[in-house]
Structures are given as C-alpha cells and as structure tokens.
Write a protein that holds these residues in place. Structure first.
Motif, PDB file in Angstrom:
ATOM      1  N   ASN A  40       0.815  -1.212   0.000  1.00  0.00           N
ATOM      2  CA  ASN A  40       0.000   0.000   0.000  1.00  0.00           C
ATOM      3  C   ASN A  40       0.852   1.268   0.000  1.00  0.00           C
ATOM      4  O   ASN A  40       0.425   2.311  -0.487  1.00  0.00           O
ATOM      5  CB  ASN A  40      -0.964  -0.006   1.175  1.00  0.00           C
ATOM      6  N   ALA A  41       2.050   1.185   0.538  1.00  0.00           N
ATOM      7  CA  ALA A  41       2.932   2.350   0.534  1.00  0.00           C
ATOM      8  C   ALA A  41       3.336   2.728  -0.893  1.00  0.00           C
ATOM      9  O   ALA A  41       3.618   3.890  -1.190  1.00  0.00           O
ATOM     10  CB  ALA A  41       4.169   2.076   1.368  1.00  0.00           C
ATOM     11  N   LYS A  42       3.358   1.721  -1.777  1.00  0.00           N
ATOM     12  CA  LYS A  42       3.729   1.946  -3.174  1.00  0.00           C
ATOM     13  C   LYS A  42       2.518   1.919  -4.098  1.00  0.00           C
ATOM     14  O   LYS A  42       2.665   2.028  -5.317  1.00  0.00           O
ATOM     15  CB  LYS A  42       4.729   0.880  -3.641  1.00  0.00           C
ATOM     16  N   ASN A  43       1.320   1.752  -3.536  1.00  0.00           N
ATOM     17  CA  ASN A  43       0.099   1.644  -4.345  1.00  0.00           C
ATOM     18  C   ASN A  43       0.258   0.585  -5.433  1.00  0.00           C
ATOM     19  O   ASN A  43      -0.109   0.807  -6.594  1.00  0.00           O
ATOM     20  CB  ASN A  43      -0.253   2.996  -4.986  1.00  0.00           C
ATOM     21  N   THR A  44       0.797  -0.549  -5.069  1.00  0.00           N
ATOM     22  CA  THR A  44       1.122  -1.589  -6.040  1.00  0.00           C
ATOM     23  C   THR A  44       0.573  -2.932  -5.583  1.00  0.00           C
ATOM     24  O   THR A  44       0.623  -3.256  -4.393  1.00  0.00           O
ATOM     25  CB  THR A  44       2.640  -1.686  -6.242  1.00  0.00           C
ATOM     26  N   VAL A  45       0.066  -3.694  -6.556  1.00  0.00           N
ATOM     27  CA  VAL A  45      -0.380  -5.054  -6.302  1.00  0.00           C
ATOM     28  C   VAL A  45       0.408  -5.983  -7.207  1.00  0.00           C
ATOM     29  O   VAL A  45       0.777  -5.605  -8.323  1.00  0.00           O
ATOM     30  CB  VAL A  45      -1.904  -5.197  -6.533  1.00  0.00           C
ATOM     31  N   TYR A  46       0.687  -7.168  -6.703  1.00  0.00           N
ATOM     32  CA  TYR A  46       1.506  -8.127  -7.427  1.00  0.00           C
ATOM     33  C   TYR A  46       0.736  -9.439  -7.600  1.00  0.00           C
ATOM     34  O   TYR A  46      -0.139  -9.775  -6.802  1.00  0.00           O
ATOM     35  CB  TYR A  46       2.802  -8.419  -6.673  1.00  0.00           C
ATOM     36  N   LEU A  47       1.122 -10.186  -8.624  1.00  0.00           N
ATOM     37  CA  LEU A  47       0.612 -11.538  -8.796  1.00  0.00           C
ATOM     38  C   LEU A  47       1.795 -12.428  -9.171  1.00  0.00           C
ATOM     39  O   LEU A  47       2.326 -12.332 -10.280  1.00  0.00           O
ATOM     40  CB  LEU A  47      -0.465 -11.608  -9.880  1.00  0.00           C
ATOM     41  N   GLN A  48       2.219 -13.236  -8.214  1.00  0.00           N
ATOM     42  CA  GLN A  48       3.287 -14.196  -8.467  1.00  0.00           C
ATOM     43  C   GLN A  48       2.649 -15.467  -9.005  1.00  0.00           C
ATOM     44  O   GLN A  48       1.782 -16.050  -8.349  1.00  0.00           O
ATOM     45  CB  GLN A  48       4.049 -14.493  -7.179  1.00  0.00           C
ATOM     46  N   MET A  49       3.074 -15.872 -10.182  1.00  0.00           N
ATOM     47  CA  MET A  49       2.481 -17.035 -10.840  1.00  0.00           C
ATOM     48  C   MET A  49       3.556 -18.102 -11.026  1.00  0.00           C
ATOM     49  O   MET A  49       4.536 -17.883 -11.745  1.00  0.00           O
ATOM     50  CB  MET A  49       1.889 -16.632 -12.191  1.00  0.00           C
ATOM     51  N   ASN A  50       3.379 -19.210 -10.353  1.00  0.00           N
ATOM     52  CA  ASN A  50       4.315 -20.326 -10.430  1.00  0.00           C
ATOM     53  C   ASN A  50       3.648 -21.533 -11.078  1.00  0.00           C
ATOM     54  O   ASN A  50       2.419 -21.605 -11.159  1.00  0.00           O
ATOM     55  CB  ASN A  50       4.810 -20.693  -9.040  1.00  0.00           C
ATOM     56  N   SER A  51       4.454 -22.486 -11.497  1.00  0.00           N
ATOM     57  CA  SER A  51       3.948 -23.724 -12.104  1.00  0.00           C
ATOM     58  C   SER A  51       2.913 -23.419 -13.172  1.00  0.00           C
ATOM     59  O   SER A  51       1.830 -24.018 -13.213  1.00  0.00           O
ATOM     60  CB  SER A  51       3.337 -24.622 -11.019  1.00  0.00           C
ATOM     61  N   LEU A  52       3.250 -22.511 -14.040  1.00  0.00           N
ATOM     62  CA  LEU A  52       2.295 -22.073 -15.059  1.00  0.00           C
ATOM     63  C   LEU A  52       1.946 -23.193 -16.020  1.00  0.00           C
ATOM     64  O   LEU A  52       2.778 -24.062 -16.336  1.00  0.00           O
ATOM     65  CB  LEU A  52       2.860 -20.876 -15.821  1.00  0.00           C
ATOM     66  N   LYS A  53       0.701 -23.162 -16.455  1.00  0.00           N
ATOM     67  CA  LYS A  53       0.170 -24.168 -17.372  1.00  0.00           C
ATOM     68  C   LYS A  53      -0.307 -23.486 -18.665  1.00  0.00           C
ATOM     69  O   LYS A  53      -0.655 -22.300 -18.636  1.00  0.00           O
ATOM     70  CB  LYS A  53      -1.016 -24.885 -16.721  1.00  0.00           C
ATOM     71  N   PRO A  54      -0.360 -24.216 -19.757  1.00  0.00           N
ATOM     72  CA  PRO A  54      -0.863 -23.611 -21.004  1.00  0.00           C
ATOM     73  C   PRO A  54      -2.254 -22.994 -20.838  1.00  0.00           C
ATOM     74  O   PRO A  54      -2.546 -21.971 -21.470  1.00  0.00           O
ATOM     75  CB  PRO A  54      -0.879 -24.789 -21.968  1.00  0.00           C
ATOM     76  N   GLU A  55      -3.076 -23.567 -19.970  1.00  0.00           N
ATOM     77  CA  GLU A  55      -4.416 -23.029 -19.782  1.00  0.00           C
ATOM     78  C   GLU A  55      -4.422 -21.710 -19.013  1.00  0.00           C
ATOM     79  O   GLU A  55      -5.475 -21.086 -18.872  1.00  0.00           O
ATOM     80  CB  GLU A  55      -5.326 -24.049 -19.078  1.00  0.00           C
ATOM     81  N   ASP A  56      -3.278 -21.288 -18.522  1.00  0.00           N
ATOM     82  CA  ASP A  56      -3.167 -19.970 -17.893  1.00  0.00           C
ATOM     83  C   ASP A  56      -2.967 -18.866 -18.933  1.00  0.00           C
ATOM     84  O   ASP A  56      -2.980 -17.679 -18.583  1.00  0.00           O
ATOM     85  CB  ASP A  56      -1.992 -19.929 -16.913  1.00  0.00           C
TER      86      ASP A  56
END
Length: 122
Positions: free
Chosen positions: A71-87
């Motif tokens: 919140n201090a940086k007004n930033t949201v993250y999405l860490q995506m691991n073990s990605l699949k083709p359907e992602d």
C-alpha cells in the motif's frame, strides 16, 4: 482518476514463473487480478481487500498463484508459479477507490489496467 500500469507479462514455458505488477497513480482500496482468454469470459483469478487480510483465489490457480500488495507503493503483485498452457490469457489489474472489502465481481471495480499478455507454451 486513477491510472493502473501493469508489467511483467510475457512468454514462458509450462512449469515456469512470472510476476505481474500493477502500479496505481494514487491510493486504491480493494484490488484484483482478472484474466480473459480468447473466446472466454473475463474471470477473477485473485483478489484482496485493502488490508490484505481477505484474499480470494480461483480454484484453478490455488497453490500456484500468490497475490500481494504494498500500500505504501500503491502496487499489487501476482506471483504465478507452475504455469500451465491453460493460464494463457490477457491479465488485467483492477482497482476500486470506493470500497475496501474483497470482491471477485468485475462490476465492483471502477478502474482497470490496459492488460498484459501471458502466454504459456507446452
């Protein structure tokens, strides 16, 4: 007005990882990540409340994706691991400046990023 700028998408092999970032031009409350694949409806993959205490993950990404915010940086993250083709999809950051509680409904967000392409090859 709030501008949301996303980064971090790209092409990755199945099993790989990517980290998406979304910076907001000013403070926002609830935030989420949605995705839309060709021919499919936009779906919420992860969302969190302003405090970060309430978090939602779609069943299809549980255990593989992690949403977080600074919140201090007004930033949201999405860490995506073990990605699949359907992602494979265009991923959108969403923010609401009115309400703090978590929501998985796209109609509850009043600002959207431009979208970033994530492609997972098999």
């Amino acid at each position: 007005q709030v501008q949301l700028v996303e980064s971090g998408g790209g092409l990755v092999q199945a099993g790989g990882s990517l980290r998406l970032s979304c910076g907001a031009s000013r403070r926002t409350f609830r935030m989420g990540w949605f995705r839309q694949a060709p021919g499919k409806e936009r779906e919420c993959v992860a969302a969190l409340s302003y405090s970060g205490g309430d978090i939602y993950y779609a069943d299809s990404v549980k255990g593989r994706f992690t949403i977080s915010r600074d919140n201090a940086k007004n930033t949201v993250y999405l860490q995506m691991n073990s990605l699949k083709p359907e992602d494979t999809a265009v991923y959108y950051c969403a923010a609401d400046t009115l309400r703090r509680h978590l929501s998985i409904l796209s109609a509850d967000y009043n600002y959207w990023g431009q979208g970033t392409q994530v492609t997972v090859s098999s």
